[in-house]
Design an enzyme around this catalytic site. Sequence first.
Site, PDB file in Angstrom:
ATOM      1  N   GLU A  56      61.187  -6.493 -31.414  1.00 56.18           N
ATOM      2  CA  GLU A  56      61.430  -7.097 -32.724  1.00 56.18           C
ATOM      3  C   GLU A  56      61.600  -6.048 -33.811  1.00 56.18           C
ATOM      4  O   GLU A  56      62.448  -6.177 -34.686  1.00 56.18           O
ATOM      5  CB  GLU A  56      60.316  -8.071 -33.088  1.00 56.18           C
ATOM      6  CG  GLU A  56      60.311  -9.345 -32.252  1.00 56.18           C
ATOM      7  CD  GLU A  56      61.639 -10.103 -32.312  1.00 56.18           C
ATOM      8  OE1 GLU A  56      62.391  -9.933 -33.293  1.00 56.18           O
ATOM      9  OE2 GLU A  56      61.928 -10.840 -31.360  1.00 56.18           O
ATOM     10  N   TYR A  68      59.797 -13.101 -40.812  1.00 54.63           N
ATOM     11  CA  TYR A  68      60.560 -13.297 -39.585  1.00 54.63           C
ATOM     12  C   TYR A  68      59.843 -12.713 -38.373  1.00 54.63           C
ATOM     13  O   TYR A  68      59.672 -13.375 -37.344  1.00 54.63           O
ATOM     14  CB  TYR A  68      61.974 -12.691 -39.681  1.00 54.63           C
ATOM     15  CG  TYR A  68      62.526 -12.518 -38.294  1.00 54.63           C
ATOM     16  CD1 TYR A  68      62.986 -13.626 -37.585  1.00 54.63           C
ATOM     17  CD2 TYR A  68      62.450 -11.290 -37.636  1.00 54.63           C
ATOM     18  CE1 TYR A  68      63.390 -13.505 -36.262  1.00 54.63           C
ATOM     19  CE2 TYR A  68      62.851 -11.164 -36.319  1.00 54.63           C
ATOM     20  CZ  TYR A  68      63.319 -12.271 -35.642  1.00 54.63           C
ATOM     21  OH  TYR A  68      63.688 -12.156 -34.336  1.00 54.63           O
ATOM     22  N   ASP A  71      65.943 -16.256 -38.783  1.00 55.97           N
ATOM     23  CA  ASP A  71      66.667 -14.988 -38.855  1.00 55.97           C
ATOM     24  C   ASP A  71      68.115 -15.277 -39.219  1.00 55.97           C
ATOM     25  O   ASP A  71      68.512 -16.411 -39.427  1.00 55.97           O
ATOM     26  CB  ASP A  71      66.571 -14.228 -37.528  1.00 55.97           C
ATOM     27  CG  ASP A  71      67.579 -14.755 -36.530  1.00 55.97           C
ATOM     28  OD1 ASP A  71      67.762 -15.984 -36.475  1.00 55.97           O
ATOM     29  OD2 ASP A  71      68.206 -13.945 -35.829  1.00 55.97           O
ATOM     30  N   CYS A  95      78.608 -30.491 -34.827  1.00 62.43           N
ATOM     31  CA  CYS A  95      78.645 -29.479 -35.881  1.00 62.43           C
ATOM     32  C   CYS A  95      79.397 -29.965 -37.118  1.00 62.43           C
ATOM     33  O   CYS A  95      80.595 -30.272 -37.065  1.00 62.43           O
ATOM     34  CB  CYS A  95      79.300 -28.205 -35.351  1.00 62.43           C
ATOM     35  SG  CYS A  95      79.412 -26.881 -36.576  1.00 62.43           S
TER      36      CYS A  95
END
Length: 288
Positions: free
Chosen positions: A35, A118, A136, A207
């Site tokens: 990360e 995050y 993110d 979408c």
Amino acid sequence: MNDLPERVLSWYAEHQRDLPWRRPGTTPWSVMVSEFMLQQTPVARVLPVHEAWLDRWPTPSALADETSGEAVRAWGRLGYPRRALRLHAAATVIRDEHGGEVPDTYEQLLALPGVGDYTAAAIASFAFGRRHVVLDTNVRRVLARTLTAAEFAAPAVTRAERDLAGSVLPGSDEDAAAWAAASMELGAVICTAARPACERCPVVDLCAWHAAGRPAYDGPARKVQDYAGTDRQCRGRLLAVVRDADSPVPRGRLEAEWHLPEQRDRALASLLADGLLAEVEPGWFALP
DNA sequence: CAGCCGTGGCT
DNA sequence: TAGCCAAGGCT
């Protein structure tokens, strides 16, 4: 009403990339190192460095027992080398205050150097299976497109955006953690910033952006940073000289690296202030 | 909170 | 080619 998480989870189960920090038996430390490295750096460049770090420093304590300079050197050219410093500092806190074990709650993680919202949510989710909104740049883009018909999310996270992300987060810890990984993956490999692969998207029929004809982004300007000629470039050049040397470097070597004295001196001073460089004796510089 | 903090690949 | 972009954090 909304099949988005379920559909993305099914897609992820079949199409997720095989990444070291996702493999069975991975450790929280491996996840944490990944990360840090993935903050603003692409996966392909992280892979070899991540492997080298885990081989050399399999635990937080192993890293904490090294100098911060070794962390900076092993960071190589991943960029933003202050992340190496912060990861070393976080490892030190873990060794000294958490018995050498990566903490498993968002709040404890957030308190570590270099861990923001995050990263705390990501580690808690991926390493410990906890339920958090993991927001993110990938997830933000996926949600912007699928749910708000916008090509890109706004420059800064808004309260409404966070609420929206929370509203689609699955209820169980297990599904929420899987959703975090899956929605990020969708943004990383299908719903990309440039040239999204809508023809391969598992939720194209859900979408809103696609349904609206993929309209161009019309929100607040998204800032693109300059690089050539900036202090950042100068710092990078100076640090590279010292990082690639196996003994302290004289000031002259650094002066030869950048032709604008004022900017060079400012960059050198800031590197020293940041702890990325040390003046081991007057006029000689090395990693800390 | 807007600006700063690296680097390299891709189009 | 010159932007654009990449699993952000800190001040």
